[in-house]
Design an enzyme around this catalytic site. Structure first.
Site, PDB file in Angstrom:
ATOM      1  N   GLY A 271       3.211  -2.257   1.836  1.00 12.80           N
ATOM      2  CA  GLY A 271       2.130  -2.515   0.893  1.00 12.80           C
ATOM      3  C   GLY A 271       2.506  -1.899  -0.444  1.00 12.80           C
ATOM      4  N   CYS A 338     -20.432  12.906 -10.782  1.00 10.59           N
ATOM      5  CA  CYS A 338     -21.032  14.220 -10.622  1.00 10.59           C
ATOM      6  C   CYS A 338     -20.516  14.908  -9.371  1.00 10.59           C
ATOM      7  CB  CYS A 338     -22.545  14.100 -10.648  1.00 10.59           C
ATOM      8  SG  CYS A 338     -23.063  13.587 -12.291  1.00 10.59           S
TER       9      CYS A 338
HETATM   10  C1  LIG Z   1      -1.231   0.469   5.592  1.00 13.71           C
HETATM   11  C2  LIG Z   1      -0.296  -0.136   6.501  1.00 13.71           C
HETATM   12  C3  LIG Z   1       0.945  -0.554   6.038  1.00 13.71           C
HETATM   13  C4  LIG Z   1       1.417  -0.394   4.615  1.00 13.71           C
HETATM   14  O1  LIG Z   1       1.740   0.916   4.268  1.00 13.71           O
HETATM   15  P1  LIG Z   1       2.377   1.200   2.824  1.00 13.71           P
HETATM   16  O2  LIG Z   1       2.580   2.661   2.783  1.00 13.71           O
HETATM   17  O3  LIG Z   1       1.396   0.734   1.801  1.00 13.71           O
HETATM   18  O4  LIG Z   1       3.630   0.442   2.715  1.00 13.71           O
HETATM   19  C5  LIG Z   1       1.769  -1.173   6.945  1.00 13.71           C
HETATM   20  N1  LIG Z   1       1.412  -1.368   8.238  1.00 13.71           N
HETATM   21  C6  LIG Z   1       0.216  -0.962   8.704  1.00 13.71           C
HETATM   22  C7  LIG Z   1      -0.130  -1.226  10.120  1.00 13.71           C
HETATM   23  C8  LIG Z   1      -0.671  -0.339   7.859  1.00 13.71           C
HETATM   24  O5  LIG Z   1      -1.848   0.060   8.347  1.00 13.71           O
END
Ligand SMILES: *Cc1c(COP(=O)(O)O)cnc(C)c1O
Length: 412
Positions: A271, A338
């Site tokens: 991601g 806040c």
């Molecule tokens: C969040 C997640 C990812 C991505 O992680 P990154 O650190 O953003 O690359 C991949 N696989 C699963 C199952 C996740 O929950």
């Protein structure tokens, strides 16, 4: 680099960010497709295998326009909820291009995902037992927890022994027992040890454990090694050595395929690596406040829009776009919420005046996506820069949105 200085102005693809703030207002999230493409290609080019699929972990940033762009690059999608599945379908992903990798969801949610035809990933023995008992033959992937810590942060690592994620490698015999005594159709094996691969060697150890486990399953179509690809948030940060990792991983994977005499698919699900650097977050300075011990820059935003610094202690570089060459002073950059909501403590930044626009870097992943309406503030707009043009991809919320879904029927 997302932002570059052109004639004293910070620009994205040559569009001055001050122009964007005038056109769309602040606060504002801005993303750059060129960076997303660069990151996707870096990842794909690091591997030398016959069949590679990158499932973009869309929880990092789910704007439909972003999803559509990432699909155009050739990626598939990794999702964690029915909502994300629907967003991906809306963006044009085919059901078979979507993997559903939830944690601790109900059987009902799995059933709905199966009705939509997406690939599903099971992360507990209890659900696997349900599938076996009910003679469900829908192909599934099994999430294994190899219990290798990638990175030191327990908040983001999912591989440690107390982690809620995956089926422990120590329970492999139970999985195999179900497989032998039922019609379970295991098409994939998966792990995701967390979001922080600092040490390629440690990650490769975890992959060895997964390969060994995968050897027990005869009908595998893919092995999915999750994510954890780290990007730089500060200049001195260590980034995952993607080329070294790609070489080592390809070697191991190709050997695995040769031994089985079958070309299966190698999958990853990044991601952050894909979208983090593509994003910046722009906000205006409301006030410069002096206290006996601190110089505060108070912004027209807070953790309702960008929570990572408070939630994960994460560092986001802050640039003064209105005064790029000013003399540096030490600021605590704070929000208007806040509660204590420091974006930075005593950070040297070119002199800030009230009205200045500050830009937070690495704001593509888990930033807009974690925004809320806390303190009854509305969420910002999102803009995408593509081939030198800017596009509004999400409108700023309106005050009216705060009332939406409140029934307001009862009178006292
Ligand atoms: C969040 C997640 C990812 C991505 O992680 P990154 O650190 O953003 O690359 C991949 N696989 C699963 C199952 C996740 O929950």
């Amino acid at each position: 680099m997302t932002m570059e200085l052109h004639n004293g102005q910070y620009c994205i693809q040559e569009i001055p960010i001050t122009d964007l703030s005038e056109k769309y207002g602040l606060p504002l999230y801005v993303y750059d497709t060129a960076i997303i493409k660069r990151q996707y290609n870096r990842l794909v080019n690091a591997f030398d295998v016959k069949r590679l699929v990158i499932n973009y972990a869309c929880k990092a940033l789910t704007n439909i326009s972003i999803l559509r762009f990432i699909r155009s690059l050739g990626a598939h999608a990794d999702t964690v909820s029915l909502g994300e599945i629907q967003l991906c379908l809306r963006a044009g992903f085919l059901p078979e291009e979507i993997v559903f990798t939830p944690s601790a969801v109900s059987i009902e949610e799995y059933k709905k995902a199966m009705e939509l035809g997406v690939r599903i990933n099971i992360d507990n023995l209890e659900t696997l037992a349900y599938f076996a008992d009910h003679k469900i033959t829908y192909p599934v992937c099994v999430r294994i927890n190899p219990h290798i810590m990638a990175g030191g942060n327990k908040k983001i690592s999912t591989g440690h022994i107390d982690s809620k994620f995956g089926i422990s490698i120590h329970q492999l015999d139970s999985i195999l027992n179900y497989v032998e005594n039922s019609h379970l159709n295991i098409e994939g094996i998966h792990m995701h040890t967390g979001s922080d691969i600092l040490d390629v060697e440690v990650f490769l150890q975890a992959t060895d454990i997964l390969f060994k486990a995968a050897g027990h399953f005869s009908d595998l179509n893919y092995v999915d090694f999750g994510s954890g690809f780290k990007v730089k948030y500060k200049p001195e940060d260590i980034e995952t050595d993607i080329d070294l990792f790609g070489r080592e991983m390809s070697r191991k994977f190709n050997r695995f395929c040769e031994e089985r005499n079958k070309d299966i698919t190698l999958m990853f699900e990044p991601g952050k690596f894909i979208v983090s650097e593509s994003g910046i977050f722009l906000a205006r300075t409301n006030i410069i406040k002096h206290s006996p011990s601190n110089l505060f820059a108070g912004l027209d935003t807070g953790f309702n829009h960008l929570i990572r610094p408070m939630f994960y202690d994460s560092y986001h570089e802050i640039i003064n776009a209105s005064n790029p060459h000013g003399d540096k002073k030490y600021y605590s950059v704070v929000g208007y919420i806040c509660e204590t909501d420091n974006f930075a403590w005593n950070r040297p930044i070119p002199e800030i005046s009230a009205g200045d626009i500050l830009a937070f870097k690495n704001a593509g992943a888990y930033c807009f996506q974690m925004a809320s309406n806390y303190n009854s503030r509305i969420r910002p707009a999102e803009v995408l820069i593509h081939e030198g043009k800017d596009y509004l991809i999400r409108e700023r919320e309106e005050l009216e949105d705060l009332f939406r879904h409140q029934t307001d029927q009862i009178r006292f």
